[in-house]
Scaffold this motif. Structure first.
Motif, PDB file in Angstrom:
ATOM      1  N   ARG A 234       0.866  -1.175   0.000  1.00  0.00           N
ATOM      2  CA  ARG A 234       0.000   0.000   0.000  1.00  0.00           C
ATOM      3  C   ARG A 234       0.912   1.237   0.000  1.00  0.00           C
ATOM      4  O   ARG A 234       1.780   1.373   0.861  1.00  0.00           O
ATOM      5  N   ILE A 235       0.699   2.132  -0.947  1.00  0.00           N
ATOM      6  CA  ILE A 235       1.578   3.284  -1.124  1.00  0.00           C
ATOM      7  C   ILE A 235       0.926   4.543  -0.552  1.00  0.00           C
ATOM      8  O   ILE A 235      -0.239   4.839  -0.828  1.00  0.00           O
ATOM      9  N   GLY A 236       1.697   5.277   0.247  1.00  0.00           N
ATOM     10  CA  GLY A 236       1.199   6.502   0.858  1.00  0.00           C
ATOM     11  C   GLY A 236       1.056   7.632  -0.144  1.00  0.00           C
ATOM     12  O   GLY A 236       1.497   7.547  -1.294  1.00  0.00           O
ATOM     13  N   LYS A 237       0.469   8.718   0.331  1.00  0.00           N
ATOM     14  CA  LYS A 237       0.188   9.877  -0.519  1.00  0.00           C
ATOM     15  C   LYS A 237       1.216  10.993  -0.389  1.00  0.00           C
ATOM     16  O   LYS A 237       1.333  11.839  -1.272  1.00  0.00           O
ATOM     17  N   VAL A 238       1.941  11.020   0.710  1.00  0.00           N
ATOM     18  CA  VAL A 238       2.809  12.158   1.017  1.00  0.00           C
ATOM     19  C   VAL A 238       4.215  11.933   0.470  1.00  0.00           C
ATOM     20  O   VAL A 238       4.936  11.046   0.929  1.00  0.00           O
ATOM     21  N   GLY A 239       4.611  12.739  -0.503  1.00  0.00           N
ATOM     22  CA  GLY A 239       5.962  12.668  -1.043  1.00  0.00           C
ATOM     23  C   GLY A 239       6.934  13.484  -0.211  1.00  0.00           C
ATOM     24  O   GLY A 239       6.547  14.217   0.709  1.00  0.00           O
ATOM     25  N   PHE A 240       8.214  13.373  -0.555  1.00  0.00           N
ATOM     26  CA  PHE A 240       9.242  14.038   0.239  1.00  0.00           C
ATOM     27  C   PHE A 240       9.028  15.543   0.318  1.00  0.00           C
ATOM     28  O   PHE A 240       9.103  16.137   1.397  1.00  0.00           O
ATOM     29  N   GLN A 241       8.772  16.184  -0.806  1.00  0.00           N
ATOM     30  CA  GLN A 241       8.675  17.644  -0.812  1.00  0.00           C
ATOM     31  C   GLN A 241       7.557  18.132   0.096  1.00  0.00           C
ATOM     32  O   GLN A 241       7.747  19.070   0.885  1.00  0.00           O
ATOM     33  N   ASP A 242       6.384  17.507  -0.005  1.00  0.00           N
ATOM     34  CA  ASP A 242       5.263  17.914   0.844  1.00  0.00           C
ATOM     35  C   ASP A 242       5.548  17.611   2.303  1.00  0.00           C
ATOM     36  O   ASP A 242       5.200  18.406   3.192  1.00  0.00           O
ATOM     37  N   TRP A 243       6.165  16.457   2.568  1.00  0.00           N
ATOM     38  CA  TRP A 243       6.495  16.130   3.954  1.00  0.00           C
ATOM     39  C   TRP A 243       7.476  17.137   4.532  1.00  0.00           C
ATOM     40  O   TRP A 243       7.287  17.634   5.653  1.00  0.00           O
ATOM     41  N   PHE A 244       8.524  17.457   3.767  1.00  0.00           N
ATOM     42  CA  PHE A 244       9.534  18.376   4.289  1.00  0.00           C
ATOM     43  C   PHE A 244       8.926  19.747   4.548  1.00  0.00           C
ATOM     44  O   PHE A 244       9.182  20.361   5.592  1.00  0.00           O
ATOM     45  N   ARG A 245       8.109  20.224   3.632  1.00  0.00           N
ATOM     46  CA  ARG A 245       7.462  21.528   3.817  1.00  0.00           C
ATOM     47  C   ARG A 245       6.611  21.527   5.081  1.00  0.00           C
ATOM     48  O   ARG A 245       6.665  22.456   5.883  1.00  0.00           O
ATOM     49  N   SER A 246       5.850  20.465   5.274  1.00  0.00           N
ATOM     50  CA  SER A 246       5.002  20.368   6.465  1.00  0.00           C
ATOM     51  C   SER A 246       5.831  20.293   7.734  1.00  0.00           C
ATOM     52  O   SER A 246       5.462  20.862   8.774  1.00  0.00           O
ATOM     53  N   SER A 247       6.970  19.591   7.657  1.00  0.00           N
ATOM     54  CA  SER A 247       7.819  19.419   8.851  1.00  0.00           C
ATOM     55  C   SER A 247       8.443  20.717   9.311  1.00  0.00           C
ATOM     56  O   SER A 247       8.880  20.830  10.467  1.00  0.00           O
ATOM     57  N   GLN A 248       8.500  21.713   8.436  1.00  0.00           N
ATOM     58  CA  GLN A 248       9.108  23.004   8.793  1.00  0.00           C
ATOM     59  C   GLN A 248       8.089  23.988   9.365  1.00  0.00           C
ATOM     60  O   GLN A 248       8.462  25.065   9.811  1.00  0.00           O
ATOM     61  N   GLN A 249       6.807  23.603   9.348  1.00  0.00           N
ATOM     62  CA  GLN A 249       5.784  24.499   9.865  1.00  0.00           C
ATOM     63  C   GLN A 249       5.812  24.525  11.396  1.00  0.00           C
ATOM     64  O   GLN A 249       6.063  23.481  12.035  1.00  0.00           O
ATOM     65  N   PRO A 250       5.558  25.654  12.023  1.00  0.00           N
ATOM     66  CA  PRO A 250       5.504  25.719  13.482  1.00  0.00           C
ATOM     67  C   PRO A 250       4.419  24.787  14.018  1.00  0.00           C
ATOM     68  O   PRO A 250       3.345  24.660  13.426  1.00  0.00           O
ATOM     69  N   LYS A 251       4.740  24.099  15.084  1.00  0.00           N
ATOM     70  CA  LYS A 251       3.784  23.158  15.696  1.00  0.00           C
ATOM     71  C   LYS A 251       2.849  23.876  16.647  1.00  0.00           C
ATOM     72  O   LYS A 251       3.223  24.840  17.284  1.00  0.00           O
TER      73      LYS A 251
END
Length: 251
Positions: A234-251
């Motif tokens: 089963r393949i996820g939807k989140v690619g590296f670019q979207d994941w990295f962008r999200s990971s840089q957002q303030p929590k």
């Protein structure tokens, strides 16, 4: 439905719990910090009372070969015994793609022992084999770094975002037991050294990355089949670019 998540306060556990609560289920996020310890057995029977589903996401506090094996064997036996007494209908565990392919990796060997206990028990089960989480890319780079150079295997690598893992764990919890294993992975496959180099560049990390076919991945040399899933994964939807962008957002 009552669902108990062992390791429910960690990265995957907290996200899985939120998804299941949003669907209206009673979720108990259990961990030693909440008084539930699967190694000593403390609080386990009380936590599982009335539960239909148990999701085991617990991780060992030490990755030393002997310690990690003892953790997964002891915790596995205690939890499965408590499942049986509580009448749990579905036991779910998160494991790793490639557990049987790296016999010299102590952590993989311990996870394989955990899986064996589950398969030999009387509890209906599903085991989810996941590729490495994107959230651990920095840790992989750090493990491989000497000086200013990270030496990494060019073997095929297909990391997955924790949000995709949590989506799958929640879906599995609400489905019927497979009495088998499924595999999950991220949408992008590339040599490990290239993915780590991409991560370091995005993070403005000055380290250089060198490909080395003998580089060890937490103790093991890899080939192109070592830690990637089969064609039915089963393949996820989140690619590296979207994941990295999200990971840089303030929590």
């Amino acid at each position: 439905m009552k669902i108990v998540i062992i390791g429910g306060t960690g990265l995957i556990g907290s996200k899985t719990a939120a998804r299941l609560r949003n669907k209206g289920h009673e979720v108990l996020a259990a961990s030693p910090n909440t008084g539930v310890n699967t190694v000593t057995g403390e609080g386990v029977a009380e936590a599982l009372a009335g539960a239909e589903v148990v999701i085991d996401l617990a991780n060992a506090p030490s990755w030393e070969d002997k310690a990690v094996l003892e953790f997964f064997e002891t915790a596995g036996r205690n939890l499965l015994a408590a499942d049986a007494k509580a009448g749990v209908k579905h036991h779910i565990a998160l494991s790793i793609v490639g557990t049987a392919r790296l016999p010299d990796n102590g952590y993989f060997k311990a996870k394989l022992a955990q899986e064996r206990l589950i398969k030999e028990s009387s509890i209906p089960y599903t085991i989810v084999h996941s590729t490495q989480f994107m959230e651990f890319l920095k840790g992989i780079a750090d493990e491989a770094t000497v000086g200013a150079v990270a030496r990494l295997s060019p073997a095929a690598f297909q990391p997955i975002a924790s949000d995709d893992v949590a989506d799958v764990m929640a879906d599995v919890a609400l489905g019927k037991p497979l009495n088998g294993t499924i595999e999950i992975a991220g949408p992008e496959r590339a040599p490990m050294n290239e993915i780590i180099a991409r991560y370091l560049k995005a993070a403005n990390d000055p380290r250089m990355v060198e490909a080395d076919v003998h580089a060890r991945y937490f103790g093991s040399e890899l080939n192109d089949q070592s830690i990637v899933p089969g064609e039915n994964a089963r393949i996820g939807k989140v690619g590296f670019q979207d994941w990295f962008r999200s990971s840089q957002q303030p929590k």
